[in-house]
Each structure stands twice: as structure tokens, then as C-alpha cells.
Design an enzyme around this catalytic site. Structure first.
Site, PDB file in Angstrom:
ATOM      1  N   GLY A  60      -7.124  -6.902  -7.354  1.00 41.87           N
ATOM      2  CA  GLY A  60      -7.161  -7.549  -6.044  1.00 41.87           C
ATOM      3  C   GLY A  60      -5.803  -8.045  -5.580  1.00 41.87           C
ATOM      4  O   GLY A  60      -4.800  -7.988  -6.297  1.00 41.87           O
ATOM      5  N   ARG A  67      -1.155 -11.896  -4.425  1.00 41.56           N
ATOM      6  CA  ARG A  67      -0.184 -12.695  -3.670  1.00 41.56           C
ATOM      7  C   ARG A  67      -0.031 -12.186  -2.235  1.00 41.56           C
ATOM      8  O   ARG A  67       1.017 -12.307  -1.632  1.00 41.56           O
ATOM      9  CB  ARG A  67       1.161 -12.695  -4.383  1.00 41.56           C
ATOM     10  N   ARG A 127       4.198  -6.935   5.805  1.00 45.57           N
ATOM     11  CA  ARG A 127       4.114  -5.490   5.723  1.00 45.57           C
ATOM     12  C   ARG A 127       2.885  -4.988   6.480  1.00 45.57           C
ATOM     13  O   ARG A 127       1.914  -5.721   6.647  1.00 45.57           O
ATOM     14  CB  ARG A 127       4.105  -5.017   4.271  1.00 45.57           C
ATOM     15  N   ARG A 186      -7.335   1.239  -1.149  1.00 52.13           N
ATOM     16  CA  ARG A 186      -6.699   1.939  -2.257  1.00 52.13           C
ATOM     17  C   ARG A 186      -7.728   2.736  -3.052  1.00 52.13           C
ATOM     18  O   ARG A 186      -8.929   2.527  -2.903  1.00 52.13           O
ATOM     19  CB  ARG A 186      -6.044   0.910  -3.193  1.00 52.13           C
ATOM     20  N   ASP A 227      -4.414   1.380  -8.401  1.00 49.07           N
ATOM     21  CA  ASP A 227      -4.517   0.358  -7.364  1.00 49.07           C
ATOM     22  C   ASP A 227      -3.307   0.372  -6.441  1.00 49.07           C
ATOM     23  O   ASP A 227      -3.273  -0.363  -5.447  1.00 49.07           O
ATOM     24  CB  ASP A 227      -4.685  -1.036  -7.984  1.00 49.07           C
ATOM     25  N   ASN A 228      -2.309   1.207  -6.730  1.00 48.87           N
ATOM     26  CA  ASN A 228      -1.142   1.340  -5.869  1.00 48.87           C
ATOM     27  C   ASN A 228      -1.132   2.663  -5.109  1.00 48.87           C
ATOM     28  O   ASN A 228      -0.087   3.101  -4.631  1.00 48.87           O
ATOM     29  CB  ASN A 228       0.145   1.216  -6.690  1.00 48.87           C
ATOM     30  N   ASP A 279       3.197  -0.433  -1.844  1.00 47.90           N
ATOM     31  CA  ASP A 279       3.511  -1.309  -2.982  1.00 47.90           C
ATOM     32  C   ASP A 279       4.850  -0.955  -3.624  1.00 47.90           C
ATOM     33  O   ASP A 279       4.922  -0.392  -4.718  1.00 47.90           O
ATOM     34  CB  ASP A 279       2.391  -1.273  -4.016  1.00 47.90           C
TER      35      ASP A 279
END
Length: 585
Positions: A170, A173, A263, A270, A339-340, A349
């Protein structure tokens, strides 16, 4: 993979990305369901030249918005189930795609470091608004967007990290602000990275430092101008607070200036967004997410007989084009965990990324990956294929796609990659048709002499096939180096003769060939040592080099007067924290 390109592709990218589908299904299914201190800095204004250019360009716009005019919506939170608990505390979340999360103010004086003129224009945001103190406050999470009532949130997803199932991950940050419609009607999802803890922060502090934020800001914008599908960045702002970091996990703890990068992407969904609910048997959620992605990003699949297979096929196709482009420009992501990986086939990422300089297919900029080099430059295609298999596993597991159909779709990976890669390499060589021998021998020479990837390819446009001399043209000799042994110099001369002969056979005009090559081989890339120079100056309160580097990287394929320093390779001695980095940011 076709035998005609095997050896070149293997040298450039590593082992052929052609895993056995049966082996990979077995491997992936086996892992399936078991599953602040205040820091005051000199406050410098944004580079005046950059701001003046932005004002001048924006003056032609028909309608500009202030911060107060921004309209924030969120289809993600309105159409997908969320976490019923609203307290911002660490926890395992079930049956949800997002949790409520708000930025945590630093209670300091934030300041603008840089902004993207193009993305301000995309949002029709007045550049003058970006120099208001309110802008820095909003985009560091110290103030809300004026008038916005949209729920801010953190996304829930899981993934494989370095090949091992990591369970729930998840946005640890990242706080998602919501969606803003761009000038062409496309929605952009805005995130604040480094804005504080979320329910998914695990043991981290939810913050980011100016070092990593500048890298992501410049890296993503530079990739866009290189023609690589990517997320974008609107701004980077310092928080005025310090953040504790141990860059190499060695116990050398330091305070670094904090920062937040805003961003943007058309979607932050993802591969891992599908993986986590599939692994936890939340089957309905996987279907809901697939329907959401199709509705908003692959709408042409709606009403088709098998839209979920179509989704998988298109994600494979987009991702193949992405990794082929990475290999063409020498980009190494560094942390290709599932996850990226973007469901849209974008680069996302930006952590310890790097562009290959002295050519070595085993290059990785990530110190965490030095031992196994799973994510080294040469391995990126096969890792991407593995990640696509992981995505397909999730869709098959919950019954959205038949296993045999998924295998058929994945079996085309190597063929599609072959087509994309050879086309890119032919353009870099200035050839109308890919020539395996020319490519293999060039890359072999580059590897033997550790020549600069970008500069060597760029210099090839200076080769004249009619020139009878076997001496290397000036630009190529400069890229190769002047201290070669006689044996190595002869190897380059031999290759040059083969290359000239191939060019003569094709018979392209010099002008046409140069145009093709100079459009495929950039002059300028965001080299890590250049980024480090900008970072060090920014940490001292001077943001001029960050903005200067951004301006140069906006035109990577054009030779720019007075910018020779931006083509210089890194020093021969690799420096930790400059050419090689960790995941700590």
C-alpha cells in the site's frame, strides 16, 4: 525469440525472456493464496528564467486557473470499496482498495523548489499561482486545496518484492488528492509523496527527503521528453523540516531536508492492486477493479466477448513497448517489484533508478540488489515478463481469464519484445532493417571498453559510409576513448568497416539517416552525478541547477549550445550515494 536477434538481445538485455508458461504458473500459483525536527534552510526563489518563460508561454492560454479554481473529484473512492475505519493507524485492511488518509502538516515554512511548466499548462494552472506561498503549503500537505471536499486517501495493494510475496503493502508515504481534468479532458490523479504516515506506512515515517524527491521529479519529466511512457510530476517543495535517514542501512544516521513531490498519472493502479485481493480470496474485488480499469482506461473493451482477457493482452502489449524503450535509452528502474508496475504500461515509482553509462549489462543502480542483481539492466525484460505472469495469475485465480487463454497471451511476449527491440535498435544504428551482426559486435566492443552507452550511440550519426579511411570519426573516437590498446583499436576499426558496408548496402541519404539516429539517440539523460550536483545545491538553498538541468532535459535529442558538461559521463570510480543508491529516501 527469433534466432536472428538472440545473441544481440541476450548481450544487451540478458537471458532471453522466454520462460516456460507451465513452469511460471507452477511457481506463481505456489505463492498464491497463502499468503520531526525543524530544519531551517535558506529560502531561494524558483529560478527566475524558468518562471519568466512559464509566464510568457502561459500568457497565450485562453483560460488559466488559480488554486481556488481547481476541481477535485475521485472516481477511485466513489466507485471502489473503501476501508470503513477512518483512524490513521497501522493495520491490515480487508475488502477495500483504499483507506482514508490526510497529509500530516509539518508545522514549518514550506518553500517551492521547482515546478513543471508543461504540467501546470496541462492543468491550466496559472504559473503565477505556483509561486504563491499557498501553493507550497498545499503541495507539501500543510494546507488543503482551497474549497476541495474530495476524500484524500492511500491505496491498498500488495506485491512480490525481489521475487518474494510481501503481502499487504500500500501507499506508505503517499496521500492521493484525487483527480483533476486536464485540458484535453483526460483525468490526472494527483499524489503527494512524502506527506506523512498512512495506514500502510508499516515501520516508516511517511516522509521523503529532498534528495529522492528531486530525483523523482527530474527523472519522470526527463523520461517523458525522452519519449518513454511515464508518470509525471507537477512540483517539488521543501517542507522546512528535517527527516532522519540511514541511506545505506549501515547505522550512519543523518538529518536530511524533507520534501514532497506532487506526482501525476492517469492511473496509479498497479499489478499489486490485483494481486492482494486475489491472494486473500476477495474475488469480487478483483472483478470490481478490472471493471473500473476497463471503464476508465480501456473503455473500448466494454461490451466485448472477453474484456478481461482483452485487458490482459493490452497490458502485456503496453508493458512490452515500455521495457523495449527502457533498453533503448539505457534506463534501469532498480526496483521492478510487482507493486511498482503500472496497469497502463507507464514507468512509475522512481527510486534508485539510473541510466547505464559505462556499458555493462549487469549494471544496477540499486545497492540493495548488488548481490543477486535481479533487477539489473540485462534482466529487466525477463523480470517484466515474470511480473506480467503474476498479474495474469491473479486474473486466472479468480476466474476472470481462462488459464489457457492467459498462457497464449503471455506466450506472445517474446515475439512482441523482439519486434519492438529490433526496431528500436535499427533506428539507433540508422539502419532500415535490423542487422544482428552489426548490433552484436558493437555491443561487444562497448562492453569490452566500457564505453558510454548514450555518447557512443549518439556519435554513430557522424559515420560517413563513403569515407575510405578506417580511422574512427572524431565523435566516435571521443566516445570510445583515446587510450585503447592497439588490439582494441583494431577491433573498433574492423567493426567500423562492417558498419559502413551495411550503410552503403541500404543506400539511405545521409540526411535521412542522421535524422533517424538523432531522433533515437539522445544527447542528454539525467545522469546520477548531474542529479547529485543539483541535489547538493538545493540542499543548500540554491535551486538554479535543478531548474537548469530540467531545461536541458526538455530537449534531450537536440544538441544545445553551452551544454557540453551535461554529456560528460560519471567519473570512473563509482561513488556510493551518487551513481549507486539504496531504496532509502
Amino acid at each position: 525469440m527469433h534466432s536472428s536477434v538472440t545473441s544481440s538481445y541476450t548481450l544487451h538485455c540478458g537471458r532471453q525472456a522466454a520462460f516456460s508458461p507451465t513452469y511460471m504458473w507452477r511457481s506463481l500459483f505456489a505463492t498464491g493464496r497463502s499468503l520531526t525536527t525543524s530544519l531551517r534552510l535558506p529560502v531561494a526563489s524558483v529560478d527566475k528564467r524558468c518562471f519568466a518563460m512559464a509566464q510568457s508561454h502561459a500568457a497565450t492560454a485562453t483560460r488559466l486557473k488559480s488554486l481556488e479554481d481547481l476541481q477535485i473529484t475521485s472516481s477511485y473512492t466513489s466507485e471502489l470499496p473503501g476501508d470503513p475505519e477512518t483512524e490513521n493507524r497501522l493495520r491490515q485492511v480487508e475488502n477495500a482498495f483504499w483507506s482514508a488518509a490526510s497529509p500530516t502538516p509539518t508545522q514549518t515554512d514550506p518553500y517551492l523548489v521547482a515546478f513543471s511548466q508543461e504540467m501546470a499548462e496541462e492543468l491550466q494552472l496559472d504559473p503565477a499561482d505556483m509561486t504563491r506561498s499557498l501553493f507550497a503549503e498545499v503541495f507539501t500537505g500543510n494546507a488543503p486545496i482551497p474549497g476541495s471536499t474530495s476524500q484524500t486517501y492511500a491505496m491498498r495493494y500488495g506485491g512480490h518484492q525481489f521475487g518474494s510475496w510481501a503481502g499487504q503493502l500500500g501507499d506508505g508515504r503517499v496521500v492521493n488528492l484525487g483527480e483533476i481534468e486536464g485540458r484535453n479532458g483526460q483525468k490526472w490523479e494527483l499524489q503527494l509523496k512524502g506527506a506523512g504516515k498512512t495506514p500502510y506506512s508499516r515501520m516508516a515515517d511517511g516522509r521523503a527527503v529532498i534528495r529522492s524527491s528531486i530525483r523523482e521529479f527530474i527523472g519522470s519529466e526527463a523520461m517523458y521528453h525522452l519519449g518513454v511512457p511515464t508518470s509525471r510530476a507537477l512540483s517539488i517543495a521543501g517542507t522546512g523540516a528535517s527527516v532522519v535517514r540511514d541511506m545505506f542501512y549501515t547505522g550512519d544516521i543523518k538529518y536530511e531536508p524533507g520534501a514532497v513531490v506532487c506526482r501525476m498519472a492517469h492511473s496509479w493502479v498497479r499489478f499489486g492492486s490485483f494481486q492482494l485481493p486475489a491472494a486473500l480470496e476477495e474475488n469480487d474485488l478483483v472483478k470490481q477493479l478490472a471493471d473500473y480499469v476497463i471503464k476508465h482506461h480501456y473503455s473500448h473493451l466494454q461490451g466485448k466477448p472477453d474484456p478481461y482477457l482483452g485487458l490482459l493482452q493490452e497490458v502485456i502489449s503496453r508493458t512490452v513497448k515500455l521495457v523495449a524503450k527502457w533498453q533503448a535509452v539505457g534506463f534501469t528502474h532498480g526496483v521492478l517489484n510487482t507493486d511498482n508496475m503500472s496497469i497502463l504500461g507507464d514507468t512509475i515509482d522512481y527510486g534508485p533508478f539510473g541510466f547505464i553509462e559505462r556499458f555493462d549489462p549487469n549494471f544496477t543502480p540499486n545497492t540493495t540488489d548488488f548481490t543477486g542483481r535481479r533487477y539489473a539492466f540485462r534482466n529487466q525484460p525477463q523480470v517484466v515478463q515474470w511480473n506480467l505472469m503474476a498479474l495474469a495469475t491473479s486474473l486466472v485465480t479468480v476466474g476472470l481469464v481462462e488459464k489457457e487463454a492467459a498462457e497464449d497471451a503471455l506466450s506472445l511476449f517474446s515475439q512482441q519484445l523482439n519486434t519492438q527491440y529490433t526496431a528500436n535498435m535499427a533506428a539507433k544504428l540508422g539502419l532500415q532493417k535490423y542487422n544482428k551482426d552489426i548490433a552484436v559486435d558493437l555491443l561487444t566492443n562497448m562492453y569490452e571498453d566500457k564505453t558510454d552507452f548514450t555518447n557512443t550511440f549518439r556519435s554513430l550519426a557522424g559515420v560517413q559510409p563513403e569515407d575510405s579511411s578506417d580511422d574512427l570519426p572524431g565523435p566516435l573516437q571521443e566516445a570510445v576513448g583515446t587510450e585503447l590498446t592497439p588490439e582494441r583499436q583494431q577491433a573498433w576499426k574492423q567493426w567500423l568497416g562492417q558498419y559502413k558496408a551495411a550503410l552503403k548496402i541500404e543506400g539511405q541519404s545521409y540526411e535521412q539517416r542522421v535524422q533517424t539516429q538523432n531522433s533515437a539517440n539522445p544527447c542528454y539523460i539525467p545522469r546520477n552525478h548531474l542529479l547529485q550536483t543539483g541535489i547538493e545545491q538545493a540542499e543548500a538553498g540554491d535551486f538554479s541547477e535543478v531548474n537548469r538541468l530540467m531545461q536541458v532535459l526538455k530537449k534531450p535529442y537536440e544538441q544545445q549550445e553551452g551544454c557540453e558538461a551535461y554529456t560528460e559521463p560519471a567519473p570512473v570510480e563509482v561513488r556510493m550515494g551518487v551513481e549507486c543508491l539504496s531504496c532509502s529516501s
